[in-house]
Scaffold this motif. Structure first.
Motif, PDB file in Angstrom:
ATOM      1  N   VAL A 108      38.696   5.161  73.190  1.00 25.64           N
ATOM      2  CA  VAL A 108      39.010   3.812  74.121  1.00 25.64           C
ATOM      3  C   VAL A 108      38.425   3.471  75.141  1.00 25.64           C
ATOM      4  O   VAL A 108      37.795   4.160  75.581  1.00 25.64           O
ATOM      5  CB  VAL A 108      40.714   4.110  73.637  1.00 25.64           C
ATOM      6  N   ASP A 109      38.357   1.878  75.017  1.00 25.48           N
ATOM      7  CA  ASP A 109      37.967   1.527  76.662  1.00 25.48           C
ATOM      8  C   ASP A 109      39.310   1.178  77.220  1.00 25.48           C
ATOM      9  O   ASP A 109      40.384   1.623  77.380  1.00 25.48           O
ATOM     10  CB  ASP A 109      37.292   0.263  75.807  1.00 25.48           C
ATOM     11  N   GLY A 127      41.912   0.084  76.350  1.00 25.16           N
ATOM     12  CA  GLY A 127      43.466   0.904  74.803  1.00 25.16           C
ATOM     13  C   GLY A 127      42.178   0.220  73.384  1.00 25.16           C
ATOM     14  O   GLY A 127      43.102   0.779  72.670  1.00 25.16           O
ATOM     15  N   GLU A 128      41.687   0.523  74.051  1.00 20.33           N
ATOM     16  CA  GLU A 128      40.807   0.325  72.225  1.00 20.33           C
ATOM     17  C   GLU A 128      39.355   0.545  71.614  1.00 20.33           C
ATOM     18  O   GLU A 128      39.219   1.730  72.314  1.00 20.33           O
ATOM     19  CB  GLU A 128      39.907  -1.594  71.868  1.00 20.33           C
ATOM     20  N   LYS A 129      39.611   1.438  70.441  1.00 22.36           N
ATOM     21  CA  LYS A 129      39.371   2.440  69.974  1.00 22.36           C
ATOM     22  C   LYS A 129      37.779   1.763  70.017  1.00 22.36           C
ATOM     23  O   LYS A 129      37.540   0.546  69.344  1.00 22.36           O
ATOM     24  CB  LYS A 129      39.129   2.743  68.057  1.00 22.36           C
ATOM     25  N   ASN A 176      34.513   6.209  66.370  1.00 19.87           N
ATOM     26  CA  ASN A 176      35.989   7.454  65.540  1.00 19.87           C
ATOM     27  C   ASN A 176      35.127   8.732  65.696  1.00 19.87           C
ATOM     28  O   ASN A 176      35.776   9.550  65.166  1.00 19.87           O
ATOM     29  CB  ASN A 176      36.564   6.582  64.479  1.00 19.87           C
ATOM     30  N   TYR A 229      48.861  13.405  72.177  1.00 21.22           N
ATOM     31  CA  TYR A 229      47.431  12.560  72.444  1.00 21.22           C
ATOM     32  C   TYR A 229      46.834  13.544  73.461  1.00 21.22           C
ATOM     33  O   TYR A 229      47.357  13.240  74.828  1.00 21.22           O
ATOM     34  CB  TYR A 229      47.142  11.564  72.916  1.00 21.22           C
ATOM     35  N   TYR A 283      43.478   5.665  81.341  1.00 17.35           N
ATOM     36  CA  TYR A 283      43.975   5.108  80.237  1.00 17.35           C
ATOM     37  C   TYR A 283      45.247   3.962  79.511  1.00 17.35           C
ATOM     38  O   TYR A 283      46.109   4.417  79.027  1.00 17.35           O
ATOM     39  CB  TYR A 283      44.418   6.470  79.393  1.00 17.35           C
ATOM     40  N   PHE A 332      46.475   1.773  76.815  1.00 19.93           N
ATOM     41  CA  PHE A 332      46.061   3.232  75.705  1.00 19.93           C
ATOM     42  C   PHE A 332      47.304   3.593  76.187  1.00 19.93           C
ATOM     43  O   PHE A 332      47.714   3.756  74.611  1.00 19.93           O
ATOM     44  CB  PHE A 332      45.397   4.225  75.671  1.00 19.93           C
ATOM     45  N   LYS A 355      49.905   0.500  74.705  1.00 22.55           N
ATOM     46  CA  LYS A 355      49.452   0.750  73.369  1.00 22.55           C
ATOM     47  C   LYS A 355      50.559   1.507  72.240  1.00 22.55           C
ATOM     48  O   LYS A 355      51.319   1.528  71.459  1.00 22.55           O
ATOM     49  CB  LYS A 355      48.304   0.736  73.034  1.00 22.55           C
ATOM     50  N   PHE A 374      49.324   1.072  68.999  1.00 23.06           N
ATOM     51  CA  PHE A 374      47.951   1.429  68.729  1.00 23.06           C
ATOM     52  C   PHE A 374      47.369   1.392  67.213  1.00 23.06           C
ATOM     53  O   PHE A 374      48.190   2.345  66.696  1.00 23.06           O
ATOM     54  CB  PHE A 374      47.649   2.876  70.001  1.00 23.06           C
TER      55      PHE A 374
END
Length: 239
Positions: A75-76, A79-81, A84, A119, A226, A229, A232, A238
């Protein structure tokens, strides 16, 4: 050629060095895949330790990892992927990563037998005598810790090296990393002391003050990025 001459001895030494060097290089290349497998398997075991799943039998670590670590991604800071790719997340070099302006933030998703999701994020820092590192598992509510694992390269036995002791690590279970909606890393305090910022805390290692401070700094430095993330996860947004 005169075997007693200087030229003969120089040529003989050079040939022997070449032969020995070639043999050593061949042995290294032959053993490297096995060495890499051992390093990777040790890392899998460390990740599993954060969710209390590391098997006693080392031959079962890889299968256990495949069964329970169902996803790996990056993630950045929002909090976005951004990836994958489980292998990419697994292979992030945390020591080098911490020096990057835009860090890669690896996450490993674990699904336990009861269906609950955890997580796991990696942490890396400095102790008294060298690097320290570990993994922290956060519940899917994004607010509290499920488990933690820490290790070191050269901390003093009986003192700083105690960060690798389950007794120290177990203190982190159920500790909240959010207070009134704000991220608060876990403090590591001397017995009888409490943090002034309202964060939750664990007892420091007796006689291992610098290493304990290193764990505290490591958690704050590596988990703060994080924040988006975790939020989210808290909001259920998320994906």
């Amino acid at each position: 050629m005169n075997k007693n001459s200087n030229i003969y001895q120089i040529v003989y030494a050079a040939v022997m060095v070449l032969i020995v060097g070639t043999v050593l290089a061949f042995i290294y290349m032959a053993l490297k895949p096995k060495q890499d497998d051992n390093v990777a398997n040790d890392k899998r075991g460390q990740i599993l330790s954060a969710v209390r799943l590391k098997p006693d039998d080392k031959t079962k670590i890889e299968d256990t990892f495949k069964k329970y670590i169902v996803e790996g991604f990056i993630v950045d800071s929002n909090g976005e992927k951004v990836s994958n790719d489980k292998e990419e997340a697994f292979n992030v070099n945390m020591k080098a990563n911490l020096k990057e302006q835009n860090r890669k933030l690896p996450v490993f998703m674990c699904k336990l037998d009861d269906g609950s999701i955890k997580y796991i994020v990696p942490v890396y820092g400095a102790g008294l005598w060298g690097p320290i590192w570990g993994y922290v598992a956060v519940n899917d509510n994004g607010t509290d810790i499920y488990g933690a694992y820490f290790s070191h390269e050269g901390e003093t036995p009986g003192l700083g090296a105690e960060i690798a002791n389950p007794k120290f690590q177990d203190q982190f279970k159920d500790k909240k990393i959010y207070v009134d909606g704000e991220f608060k890393s876990i403090s590591v305090m001397k017995s009888g002391q409490k943090p002034t910022d309202g964060s939750e805390y664990v007892d420091a290692i007796s006689g291992g003050t610098i290493t304990s401070r290193g764990v505290q700094a490591m958690l704050k430095d590596c988990m703060t990025p994080y924040d988006a993330f975790f939020k989210k996860l808290q909001s259920g947004t998320f994906k």
